[in-house]
Design a protein around this motif. Structure first.
Motif, short mmCIF file in Angstrom:
data_model
loop_
_atom_site.label_atom_id
_atom_site.label_comp_id
_atom_site.label_asym_id
_atom_site.label_seq_id
_atom_site.Cartn_x
_atom_site.Cartn_y
_atom_site.Cartn_z
N ASP A 42 1.29 -0.71 -0.57
CA ASP A 42 -0.08 -0.43 0.28
C ASP A 42 0.84 0.92 -0.52
N PHE A 43 2.54 1.32 0.56
CA PHE A 43 2.89 2.15 0.33
C PHE A 43 4.38 2.13 -0.24
N GLY A 44 4.22 1.15 -1.63
CA GLY A 44 4.83 1.60 -2.70
C GLY A 44 6.70 1.82 -2.00
N ASP A 45 6.95 2.99 -2.65
CA ASP A 45 8.30 3.86 -1.74
C ASP A 45 8.64 4.44 -1.29
N ARG A 46 7.00 4.57 -0.35
CA ARG A 46 7.30 5.57 0.74
C ARG A 46 7.05 5.09 1.56
N VAL A 47 8.49 4.05 2.01
CA VAL A 47 8.39 3.09 3.15
C VAL A 47 9.86 3.78 3.72
#
Length: 80
Positions: A42-47
């Protein structure tokens, strides 16, 4: 797949917390890792993955000298 807004911050997912032979083991680490794994798509590369890195000059020096496992390499994660 649902795309979540914002960032996902994953704090302190270290093997030392998942290893049953570790004095710092916690029975809930596997469940936390599974929850994080469910959220990742759900967050893709925003982790953002964080972990505490011990420095012997840090005020916790005596603790880290007593517990060398706290000084494991930064690649030592709970989730693999």
């Amino acid at each position: 797949m649902r795309v979540a807004r914002g960032l996902l911050a994953v704090i302190e997912m270290q093997r030392v917390l998942a290893d049953p032979g570790s004095p710092w083991a916690t029975s809930r680490c596997a469940g936390a890792a599974a929850g994080v794994a469910r959220l990742l798509p759900d967050f893709g590369d925003r982790v953002v993955l964080t972990r505490f890195l011990a420095r012997l000059a840090f005020p916790w020096r005596a603790c880290h000298e007593q517990w060398p496992l706290a000084r494991r390499p930064r690649t030592s994660t709970c989730g693999g």
